[in-house]
Design a protein around this motif. Structure first.
Motif, PDB file in Angstrom:
ATOM      1  N   GLN A 150     115.392  22.467 -20.225  1.00  0.00           N
ATOM      2  CA  GLN A 150     116.251  23.259 -19.335  1.00  0.00           C
ATOM      3  C   GLN A 150     116.815  24.497 -20.070  1.00  0.00           C
ATOM      4  OE1 GLN A 150     116.034  22.691 -16.380  1.00  0.00           O
ATOM      5  NE2 GLN A 150     117.767  23.493 -15.276  1.00  0.00           N
ATOM      6  N   GLN A 151     115.905  25.211 -20.715  1.00  0.00           N
ATOM      7  CA  GLN A 151     116.281  26.461 -21.358  1.00  0.00           C
ATOM      8  C   GLN A 151     115.423  27.561 -20.749  1.00  0.00           C
ATOM      9  OE1 GLN A 151     116.982  26.187 -25.816  1.00  0.00           O
ATOM     10  NE2 GLN A 151     115.692  24.394 -25.522  1.00  0.00           N
ATOM     11  N   GLU A 201     118.695   4.719 -14.030  1.00  0.00           N
ATOM     12  CA  GLU A 201     119.446   5.631 -14.902  1.00  0.00           C
ATOM     13  C   GLU A 201     119.210   5.294 -16.378  1.00  0.00           C
ATOM     14  OE1 GLU A 201     123.327   6.400 -13.477  1.00  0.00           O
ATOM     15  OE2 GLU A 201     123.691   8.001 -14.936  1.00  0.00           O
ATOM     16  N   ASP A 202     119.015   4.011 -16.677  1.00  0.00           N
ATOM     17  CA  ASP A 202     118.682   3.645 -18.063  1.00  0.00           C
ATOM     18  C   ASP A 202     117.408   4.348 -18.515  1.00  0.00           C
ATOM     19  OD1 ASP A 202     120.869   1.985 -18.214  1.00  0.00           O
ATOM     20  OD2 ASP A 202     119.757   0.132 -17.800  1.00  0.00           O
ATOM     21  N   TYR A 219     123.473  21.365 -26.865  1.00  0.00           N
ATOM     22  CA  TYR A 219     122.362  21.426 -27.826  1.00  0.00           C
ATOM     23  C   TYR A 219     122.863  21.254 -29.258  1.00  0.00           C
ATOM     24  CZ  TYR A 219     119.890  23.137 -23.761  1.00  0.00           C
ATOM     25  OH  TYR A 219     119.335  23.227 -22.512  1.00  0.00           O
ATOM     26  N   LEU A 261     116.543  11.888 -21.277  1.00  0.00           N
ATOM     27  CA  LEU A 261     117.493  12.987 -21.049  1.00  0.00           C
ATOM     28  C   LEU A 261     117.473  14.050 -22.153  1.00  0.00           C
ATOM     29  CD1 LEU A 261     119.701  14.449 -19.532  1.00  0.00           C
ATOM     30  CD2 LEU A 261     121.347  12.723 -20.329  1.00  0.00           C
ATOM     31  N   PRO A 262     117.377  13.663 -23.447  1.00  0.00           N
ATOM     32  CA  PRO A 262     117.345  14.734 -24.454  1.00  0.00           C
ATOM     33  C   PRO A 262     116.230  15.746 -24.214  1.00  0.00           C
ATOM     34  CG  PRO A 262     117.786  12.617 -25.500  1.00  0.00           C
ATOM     35  CD  PRO A 262     117.435  12.323 -24.059  1.00  0.00           C
ATOM     36  N   GLU A 266     131.664   8.232  -9.503  1.00  0.00           N
ATOM     37  CA  GLU A 266     130.544   8.662 -10.347  1.00  0.00           C
ATOM     38  C   GLU A 266     130.960   8.714 -11.811  1.00  0.00           C
ATOM     39  OE1 GLU A 266     127.515  12.009  -9.138  1.00  0.00           O
ATOM     40  OE2 GLU A 266     129.303  12.939  -9.992  1.00  0.00           O
ATOM     41  N   ASP A 289     123.242  11.361 -28.651  1.00  0.00           N
ATOM     42  CA  ASP A 289     122.478  10.982 -27.455  1.00  0.00           C
ATOM     43  C   ASP A 289     123.199   9.928 -26.621  1.00  0.00           C
ATOM     44  OD1 ASP A 289     120.570  12.835 -28.077  1.00  0.00           O
ATOM     45  OD2 ASP A 289     119.048  11.405 -28.765  1.00  0.00           O
ATOM     46  N   LEU A 324     111.969  15.700 -31.375  1.00  0.00           N
ATOM     47  CA  LEU A 324     112.493  15.172 -30.116  1.00  0.00           C
ATOM     48  C   LEU A 324     111.507  14.180 -29.506  1.00  0.00           C
ATOM     49  CD1 LEU A 324     114.126  18.427 -28.744  1.00  0.00           C
ATOM     50  CD2 LEU A 324     115.310  16.246 -29.037  1.00  0.00           C
ATOM     51  N   TRP A 326     122.632  31.126 -23.959  1.00  0.00           N
ATOM     52  CA  TRP A 326     121.804  30.030 -23.477  1.00  0.00           C
ATOM     53  C   TRP A 326     120.601  30.570 -22.758  1.00  0.00           C
ATOM     54  CZ3 TRP A 326     123.847  25.647 -19.702  1.00  0.00           C
ATOM     55  CH2 TRP A 326     122.877  24.655 -19.585  1.00  0.00           C
ATOM     56  N   PRO A 327     119.383  30.423 -23.173  1.00  0.00           N
ATOM     57  CA  PRO A 327     119.043  29.714 -24.402  1.00  0.00           C
ATOM     58  C   PRO A 327     119.388  30.570 -25.614  1.00  0.00           C
ATOM     59  CG  PRO A 327     117.068  30.568 -23.365  1.00  0.00           C
ATOM     60  CD  PRO A 327     118.204  30.895 -22.452  1.00  0.00           C
ATOM     61  N   ARG A 344     116.969  17.882 -20.958  1.00  0.00           N
ATOM     62  CA  ARG A 344     117.894  18.942 -21.355  1.00  0.00           C
ATOM     63  C   ARG A 344     117.195  20.019 -22.175  1.00  0.00           C
ATOM     64  NH1 ARG A 344     120.450  17.799 -26.874  1.00  0.00           N
ATOM     65  NH2 ARG A 344     118.207  17.414 -26.930  1.00  0.00           N
ATOM     66  N   HIS A 345     116.279  19.600 -23.046  1.00  0.00           N
ATOM     67  CA  HIS A 345     115.614  20.572 -23.920  1.00  0.00           C
ATOM     68  C   HIS A 345     114.748  21.534 -23.108  1.00  0.00           C
ATOM     69  CE1 HIS A 345     114.782  21.961 -27.918  1.00  0.00           C
ATOM     70  NE2 HIS A 345     113.481  21.887 -27.748  1.00  0.00           N
ATOM     71  N   ASP A 383     117.977   8.146 -18.890  1.00  0.00           N
ATOM     72  CA  ASP A 383     118.742   8.524 -20.083  1.00  0.00           C
ATOM     73  C   ASP A 383     117.882   8.540 -21.351  1.00  0.00           C
ATOM     74  OD1 ASP A 383     120.969   8.929 -18.556  1.00  0.00           O
ATOM     75  OD2 ASP A 383     122.030   7.109 -19.184  1.00  0.00           O
ATOM     76  N   ARG A 422     111.609  10.920 -31.475  1.00  0.00           N
ATOM     77  CA  ARG A 422     112.802  10.163 -31.083  1.00  0.00           C
ATOM     78  C   ARG A 422     112.595   9.489 -29.722  1.00  0.00           C
ATOM     79  NH1 ARG A 422     117.515  10.792 -33.477  1.00  0.00           N
ATOM     80  NH2 ARG A 422     118.582  10.556 -31.498  1.00  0.00           N
ATOM     81  N   GLN A 431     122.454  11.065 -10.622  1.00  0.00           N
ATOM     82  CA  GLN A 431     123.632  11.341  -9.794  1.00  0.00           C
ATOM     83  C   GLN A 431     123.204  11.794  -8.396  1.00  0.00           C
ATOM     84  OE1 GLN A 431     123.482  12.215 -13.182  1.00  0.00           O
ATOM     85  NE2 GLN A 431     124.714  10.370 -13.441  1.00  0.00           N
ATOM     86  N   TYR A 468     120.332  16.292 -13.295  1.00  0.00           N
ATOM     87  CA  TYR A 468     121.332  15.417 -12.657  1.00  0.00           C
ATOM     88  C   TYR A 468     120.669  14.427 -11.694  1.00  0.00           C
ATOM     89  CZ  TYR A 468     124.507  18.789 -14.674  1.00  0.00           C
ATOM     90  OH  TYR A 468     125.186  19.579 -15.564  1.00  0.00           O
ATOM     91  N   ARG A 483     110.440   6.452 -30.152  1.00  0.00           N
ATOM     92  CA  ARG A 483     111.213   5.339 -30.731  1.00  0.00           C
ATOM     93  C   ARG A 483     112.074   4.661 -29.668  1.00  0.00           C
ATOM     94  NH1 ARG A 483     111.966   8.716 -35.294  1.00  0.00           N
ATOM     95  NH2 ARG A 483     114.166   9.085 -34.860  1.00  0.00           N
ATOM     96  N   ARG A 484     112.728   5.467 -28.869  1.00  0.00           N
ATOM     97  CA  ARG A 484     113.574   4.877 -27.817  1.00  0.00           C
ATOM     98  C   ARG A 484     112.742   4.086 -26.817  1.00  0.00           C
ATOM     99  NH1 ARG A 484     116.261   9.908 -28.076  1.00  0.00           N
ATOM    100  NH2 ARG A 484     115.076  10.591 -26.282  1.00  0.00           N
ATOM    101  N   ARG A 544     126.350  16.382 -20.597  1.00  0.00           N
ATOM    102  CA  ARG A 544     125.679  17.075 -19.488  1.00  0.00           C
ATOM    103  C   ARG A 544     126.539  17.086 -18.228  1.00  0.00           C
ATOM    104  NH1 ARG A 544     122.397  13.134 -16.055  1.00  0.00           N
ATOM    105  NH2 ARG A 544     124.477  12.287 -16.494  1.00  0.00           N
ATOM    106  N   LEU A 581     125.307  11.982 -24.511  1.00  0.00           N
ATOM    107  CA  LEU A 581     124.673  13.102 -23.819  1.00  0.00           C
ATOM    108  C   LEU A 581     124.836  13.079 -22.295  1.00  0.00           C
ATOM    109  CD1 LEU A 581     123.017  15.671 -23.704  1.00  0.00           C
ATOM    110  CD2 LEU A 581     120.945  14.327 -24.121  1.00  0.00           C
ATOM    111  N   ARG A 605     128.861   3.138 -18.308  1.00  0.00           N
ATOM    112  CA  ARG A 605     127.561   3.156 -18.986  1.00  0.00           C
ATOM    113  C   ARG A 605     127.721   3.573 -20.445  1.00  0.00           C
ATOM    114  NH1 ARG A 605     122.933   3.074 -16.356  1.00  0.00           N
ATOM    115  NH2 ARG A 605     122.050   4.540 -17.856  1.00  0.00           N
TER     116      ARG A 605
END
Lengths: 319, 319, 319, 319
Positions: free
Chosen positions: B257-258, B243-244, A205, B250-251, A295, A247, B299, A174-175, B254-255, B247, B302, B208, B205, B305-306, A254, A250, A302
């Motif tokens: 976070q490498q 949080e909605d 991933y 989030l993808p 949590e 997703d 990504l 990672w990565p 996370r991406h 999320d 996507r 949270q 996170y 689109r979301r 995570r 996800l 959700r």
């Protein structure tokens, strides 16, 4: 019922099985059964037992073998990979023989901490392969976050070229996306075998890795049915659909990806889903506070809402 | 225009600013301006400059100060925190004085690698606070993945009790949710100050952490408007809505976070969004392959689109 | 007075110079002079400044250059190697140019933490050599205990074959005797250059390393005259005599080889010997307790007795 | 013949026994006997078996117990400490019970990697002590170079105050002289027990550690008679004489202190001295080249000459 030996065509989800204990800390073989059934119900292709993470190191040698035996008996012919990493090569060989005789389809070996340079990695695995002989299929577990040992693609290729029994890469650097692509590109060289690549890191991933040529996942996420369906969709070329599903989960993928507490969360979910009788870990282990539980409750609620919106049944939690 | 000194009430998003270079590798001060404007347009509360990650270590001392100056001039009174970690305490003091005089609102200090035990951590920061005096607000940067130094909550509490200038915890331990809750609980002790807590790790996170008492984020995610809106919604008590929104992104959180490639991805997005003139990193740096770019394209598509599904304008990429 | 550029024939003792400060923590340039004189009086062949250990990281950029300038002026034509390791390659180049213009004979570069695999090491140094061009002699500083980066002999050989400006290996891996022998054996290949190898780790294995083909030492032991005489005797083939002398000092060589406190001991001895005006370190630094001083007193008294028995003048301490 | 339980009065030399194998890699119990006899002939006070270094991790569980049994039978009532560190506390307890029943006098426990902060260390050992109960004497193995876990003196003191079964500190931090002094000073507090402190790191700082209050050594140097005599002389107050003897052996003490190859050197010497039938290590292990052997020959020849000069019989090597 023989599952046959692991080979380069392996794909799908090899679930890393949790190790269930009773509330008193005894190995709970009945829960090994119910957990195996649960995983089968999720559609997993195979099982990975006794990896370097999780609680396998807390078992005695006898307990470890009894877990392997139990899963072999229960797993309806699915293939089973067993982690056999050990400080001494004699023990790697002995453990490998024991689990292969018990019905495993292959073994998984991680490099020991302290190997130096590309030659150090190559030489260690050359020793392993010599010790095990050509008849035991081997998975290279590439997990440098834990071992501290980097696997260069060129080293992996030398090993693939020189040792036919190396049939799979457990990809968990990672990565690591670039490495995965690099290994797949290297396989286009005439004469080189294409090996199976299953990915770890909780699947964080997974869609990217499947697009880059991974054959599936080897991880222990507590909703294995998602991993299975994502891999299935990807195998059918429905990659966008696969990623849509991924997703949805996800946030929980995570959430589990927290070293230490992640295992407590995973066992809690398996417990709530009825797969094991107790979320107990052997000491020293992590446990959940009331805050942690609330949590998790919220994250699951959700998830269920998102699944409902997507027109999927709320089969998330058994309660 | 004075932003005033940083204090315990700090909240919202202190964006960790990327350092823009020209294609030839020169510091690009015009892009510092446009990037500052971009961040302001995203609604950030403040800026964090010269952290231990990113490319600040590749600047000369003069370049570092010029970046601080430039952002101070451009930032419309937002507060600016500057990283001043250094091997020698004289240099920590000197840098702190320079940046405070230049208009910073506070400084951020990470423990140097090699500190031993709770006493080692306390004593180092006690030295720092003595060196800096009571008038320079300090942020404790708790990032053990990089420093190797663990911060025990009890040590942080001793520092908070003993040094009034300690006003913020940059929370970046991983896993760290339990620590955050523990620090907030400890603050209920009569007489103890409540400090500001901003969180890092790319915001992975963030919901949270906000639920557990964080006041905001200090990270460099390439869509800062999401961080801003999530923190705003949380501040209004609309945590589910926050949080909605989170999320949806989030993808990509996370991406990014490498380690290593994450910075290349971040700069590429800032470049595409028109915030900087070149995604160039100073050597040695990471860069994107065609595969990496196609993956990022997908990504982002996507994400758009979301966002559209959620009834939000596709303000994601400027192209 | 030009010292000429460093080349593969370098040998003897390149002393790693301590950085003297006043009791108040200011850089003490007068002590830089007296310390330079002291080292010259010990017969050193050259100087190494601004290495990765010691207190160079506590200097400002200006202070660093002023130390280099001062030693260049004072060092009577001895060659000077300057450490230029930095997070960014632009800075490595800039620093290298500055110190070469100031009169250095070569620069020393250590790999940055985090390089991965043999290719990672090769590629980094290939970038460094490209950045510096063919005219600046470079020393590879192989100190994995600090950098975490392993140098494989085969990688070093590729670098030697591909880049003529690589003229020296600073050998400081531990254990590293086998690597040293391996590099010397590899040089027998027709067409490969033989480079200079100077050894570190406080000289703890100096006799063994000289027997295996090292050309001298690059370390900061507080009795440099021993290092010089040992290297001289070895060069004359009087290896047993060299080792006899070394062994007399070995208890103190070992005593200095304590990370952290070792520097306090070294500066204390240099102070006692009149080489510097204060044993002060810049914060954060180590200091000696009464117990530490009494222990050092005793070790020095024992050294003087052994020297007397060996018929050598007690020139150990100036007091 | 009972050796009695380990207590705070333990002193002298607890030799860390090598694990002998045949040339084919089988555990060589006859050599366990001869090695035990050899150590007894050297005058050791006790034995330490199955430490975290060396080859104990390469044994099976059954082999480990057979070694313990064999040494217990052969050791003429000397006390035996057995390393029982394990990933799971249930296993620590089980192993401890097994070896105590087999005749061990106490067990040694090292902290597992990954413990965080002073509380993490205290809590882990509190769990260990609770698990083992008050009747099994425990040695705290403080070896951060291997475990990565720092032991603060204040934590050790809390453990000593709270758990009577903690009777010894295996002191192997490096640098660690200040900690040793600090622990001895802390013991002057009314009501606190004085525990035994035995030192490791191959004995590299043994004279300094004895002067600072250590009670002896727990290490595996291949000339244990030196360790024994040095500790004896120190116990009689003849510290200068002790250090004179130590310094004669110091070049070899230092030579063995090379991670990896050091074990090959140690086994080679034990083999040459007739203590074991083969210097073989189980794979993966280190081995000696011709250069290594010639180097060792020379170091031993030099040792013998120094011993002769000191009027001591050349009982060094059996050949």
């Amino acid at each position: 019922m023989s599952a046959g030996k692991l080979n380069e065509q392996a794909k799908g989800v090899f679930i890393i099985a949790a190790t269930p204990f009773t509330d008193e800390g005894a190995l709970d073989l009945n829960s090994v059964d119910s957990l195996t059934d649960f995983y089968l119900g999720c559609g997993v292709t195979g099982f990975t037992l006794l990896g370097i993470m999780g609680e396998a190191p807390k078992l005695t040698a006898e307990e470890s073998l009894s877990v392997v035996d139990r899963v072999v008996q229960r797993s309806q012919g699915r293939q089973i990979i067993v982690g056999v990493s050990h400080a001494g090569l004699e023990n790697v060989r002995r453990l490998s023989h024991e689990v292969m005789i018990a019905g495993a389809s292959g073994v998984m070996v991680a490099p020991p901490p302290g190997l130096k340079g590309d030659e150090g990695v190559y030489n260690y695995f050359a020793q392993v392969f010599k010790e095990l002989g050509p008849d035991i299929p081997v998975v290279y577990q590439d997990y440098p976050q834990s071992t501290g040992v980097y696997l260069a693609p060129s080293v992996f290729e030398r090993l693939v070229d020189d040792f036919k029994q190396l049939v799979m890469l457990k990809h968990e650097d990672w990565p690591g996306l670039a490495k995965l692509t690099r290994v797949r590109e290297g396989e286009k060289k005439p004469g080189r075998r294409r090996v199976s690549i299953l990915v770890g890191n909780g699947g964080l991933y997974l869609p990217q890795e499947l697009r880059r040529g991974a054959d599936g996942a080897m991880t222990g996420f507590a909703w294995p049915e998602m991993l299975v369906e994502v891999c299935d969709l990807a195998a059918k070329g429905k990659m966008e659909e696969a990623e849509d599903l991924f997703d949805i989960y996800l946030p929980l993928v995570r959430h589990e990806q927290q070293l230490g507490i992640g295992l407590a969360l995973r066992k809690e979910v398996l417990f709530r889903r009825g797969a094991i009788k107790s979320p107990k870990q052997r000491a020293p282990g992590s446990s959940l506070t009331a805050t942690d539980r609330a949590e998790l409750d919220n994250l699951i609620a959700r998830l269920e809402r998102r699944l409902a919106v997507a027109g999927r049944g709320a089969k998330v939690a058994a309660e």
